[in-house]
Design a protein around this motif. Structure first.
Motif, short mmCIF file in Angstrom:
data_model
loop_
_atom_site.label_atom_id
_atom_site.label_comp_id
_atom_site.label_asym_id
_atom_site.label_seq_id
_atom_site.Cartn_x
_atom_site.Cartn_y
_atom_site.Cartn_z
N UNK A 1 19.27 16.15 -1.43
CA UNK A 1 20.03 16.44 -0.21
C UNK A 1 21.44 15.83 -0.23
N UNK A 2 21.79 15.19 -1.36
CA UNK A 2 23.13 14.66 -1.50
C UNK A 2 23.37 13.31 -0.87
N UNK A 3 22.33 12.67 -0.35
CA UNK A 3 22.51 11.40 0.36
C UNK A 3 22.48 10.19 -0.57
N UNK A 4 22.22 10.38 -1.84
CA UNK A 4 22.22 9.27 -2.78
C UNK A 4 20.83 8.71 -3.01
N UNK A 5 20.51 8.40 -4.26
CA UNK A 5 19.17 7.95 -4.65
C UNK A 5 18.83 6.60 -4.07
N UNK A 6 17.59 6.45 -3.66
CA UNK A 6 17.10 5.15 -3.22
C UNK A 6 16.15 4.59 -4.28
N UNK B 1 17.72 1.84 0.92
CA UNK B 1 17.33 2.84 1.92
C UNK B 1 15.81 2.96 2.07
N UNK B 2 15.09 2.84 0.96
CA UNK B 2 13.63 2.93 1.06
C UNK B 2 13.08 1.78 1.89
N UNK B 3 13.58 0.58 1.67
CA UNK B 3 13.09 -0.59 2.40
C UNK B 3 13.51 -0.55 3.86
N UNK B 4 14.68 0.01 4.12
CA UNK B 4 15.13 0.16 5.50
C UNK B 4 14.24 1.15 6.25
N UNK C 1 0.83 -1.20 0.00
CA UNK C 1 0.00 0.00 0.00
C UNK C 1 0.87 1.25 0.00
N UNK C 2 1.94 1.22 0.79
CA UNK C 2 2.84 2.38 0.87
C UNK C 2 3.56 2.61 -0.44
N UNK C 3 4.09 1.51 -1.02
CA UNK C 3 4.81 1.65 -2.29
C UNK C 3 3.88 2.09 -3.40
N UNK C 4 2.67 1.50 -3.43
CA UNK C 4 1.72 1.86 -4.47
C UNK C 4 1.34 3.32 -4.37
#
Length: 502
Positions: free
Chosen positions: A409-414, A327-330, A6-9
């Motif tokens: 923000x420079x943290x790298x793409x997730x 990072x997204x899954x974390x 649901x969150x990803x969708x």
């Protein structure tokens, strides 16, 4: 528990920009194999929504392979999106319908003489969520003269639950979602000329689960001849499971539902099946629980073995990953920030030992936080995409690789961060000037590829071919350009499938 899907969708749907058009817009009609269909003018593009490409997979066709759509007499209204496939709707609810096999076409013209290139979008969502309406086909149809098709396919238990041991009639049930995609491609081959497209110029593009499902086309002879290019963003053949793993996930479902025989699943309602699916998926960690199956029918062997034996160097590929996919899954599953055997078993099954061993080694070198991001990114996506690129390159296929690094923000793409840049639509975003330039660049590279060319230069530098073992890629960041990676991690002991149960 809130559903990860649901969150990803919801995230993906936010990227699919919804345009508001005058309700009095002109309609347009064209004839396809089933009969006449009526769409609507939306700005410079003609849009046909909810076109049925197969019979509804309900009743006697439930859990069965898709069947060709029968004809209709009157002009079919295709001005509204069809229902998404059955999936979790948040808070344990049900969204969508089992009657879901439809597609949407965005085209500049219905002239059969146009012969425009065709882009087919296969949506992501862990193979348990999402729909074709999640991305806006205007992004490629309005200004780039690309006929864009977005599809629905069966998800989760309806698309990928193995029932071949129940009855031979259900031999391919674990691959229904893949067969739906193939059926959509058959429909496109037969009908896309009536919608301005060229059936000989079909690019299938997917992201995440959509890329995984798209890549599974490479593992079955049933898909041959229906496409000539693929774009795989953050996904490869790691979703293809052996039948033991598929049965293991099915057993978890049966236990949750309190049934003892697989045949009992056939008559259970969508509401109960999807609710049980959400429970066993346990939020984010179920992202690899469903997918195509090596069933001896649709898919007969390990995908890499099949690719080596059945070389088809006429197909071209654009493949890539994002810098910090994990990072997204974390963020969804905080346990991954300090992974142990329990959490890794939930995510990778019996493959957990490979991930844990590598994590423990890297943690000693660079600390727990950095090691978790790096190692999880490798085992979730990066390793699998490069494995496939190497296999295709060795088979003689023209292949280009990319890595999307940019984050404001420079943290790298997730995971999924590149989508807004690929599906760039002028004036429909909140990009700053640097991001606007990056989006225009990426979108044009994708358009070039879809039109049968090389992706083209980036900041004056040519995008190099990917050659097996050389790791020449294009990196997209605040300063984009080609790079040759000194090393790409590959755990040779880890199977081709991301999730395995023994």
């Amino acid at each position: 528990m809130k559903s990860f899907v649901h969150s990803v969708t919801a995230f993906v749907f936010l990227l699919g920009i919804v345009l508001a058009f005058d309700s009095s817009a002109q309609t347009v009609a064209t004839r396809v194999s089933g009969g006449w269909i009526r769409g609507i003018e939306e700005g410079p593009t003609l849009v046909f929504k909810g076109i049925p490409y197969a019979k509804p997979p309900v009743g006697a066709l439930r859990f069965m392979p898709p069947q060709p759509m029968t004809s209709w007499k009157d002009t079919l209204s295709c001005e509204k999106f069809g229902s998404p496939a059955s999936q979790g709707g948040g808070q344990g609810g049900l969204k969508g319908s089992e009657d879901c096999l439809s597609l949407n076409v965005y085209t500049p013209t219905t002239s059969k003489e146009a012969k425009l290139p065709v882009l087919v979008w296969v949506h992501g969502g862990s193979l348990t969520g999402g729909s074709g309406m999640g991305m806006n086909g205007h992004a490629f149809a309005d200004d780039d003269s690309v006929v864009t098709v977005t599809i629905n396919y069966r998800l989760g238990v309806f698309g990928f639950m193995y029932l071949g041991d129940v009855n031979k009639a259900y031999q391919s049930s674990g691959n229904n979602g893949l067969l739906d995609l193939i059926m959509a491609l058959k429909w496109i081959k037969q009908n896309i000329a009536a919608l301005g497209g060229d059936a000989a110029k079909v690019t299938v593009m997917g992201e995440s689960a959509g890329a995984k499902l798209t890549s599974a086309l490479l593992a079955t002879p049933q898909a041959k001849g229906y496409f000539n290019q693929q774009i795989l963003e953050s996904g490869a053949v790691q979703c293809i499971r052996d039948s033991v793993t598929a049965k293991g996930i099915r057993q978890r479902l049966m236990t949750q539902l309190g049934v003892t025989k697989p045949a009992d699943l056939l008559k259970i309602s969508a509401e109960k099946l999807i609710a049980a699916q959400a429970e066993i998926s346990n939020g984010a960690q179920g992202t690899n629980y469903f997918g195509p199956v090596i069933d001896g029918s649709v898919i007969s062997e390990d995908p890499y073995q099949y690719i080596r034996k059945n070389k088809n160097d006429k197909v071209r590929f654009l493949i890539g990953t994002n810098k910090f996919e994990s990072k997204m899954f974390m963020g969804f599953d905080k346990r991954l920030n300090h992974p142990d055997s329990t959490v890794l078993y939930g995510w990778f099954g019996d493959n957990y030992r490979y991930v844990l061993s590598n994590f423990e080694t890297e943690a000693k070198k660079q600390g727990v936080d950095s090691a978790a991001i790096k190692v999880l990114t490798q085992y979730m996506y990066q390793m699998h995409s490069y494995r496939l690129a190497n296999a295709l390159s060795r088979a003689g296929n023209h292949t280009w690789m990319f890595r999307f690094d940019y984050k404001r923000d420079g943290t790298g793409a997730t995971h999924a961060d590149e989508l807004g840049y690929v599906w760039f639509l002028p004036g429909k975003n909140n990009f700053n000037p640097a991001e606007l330039k990056l989006a225009q660049q990426i979108h044009q590279n994708w358009v070039n590829f879809i039109k049968g060319k090389a992706p083209g230069d980036v900041n004056g530098a040519p995008w190099p071919h990917f050659v097996a073992g050389e790791n020449n890629i294009m990196v997209f960041d605040s300063a984009s350009g080609p790079a040759q990676l000194s090393n790409v991690y590959n755990d040779k002991t880890s199977p081709s499938s991301c999730f395995v149960l023994k």
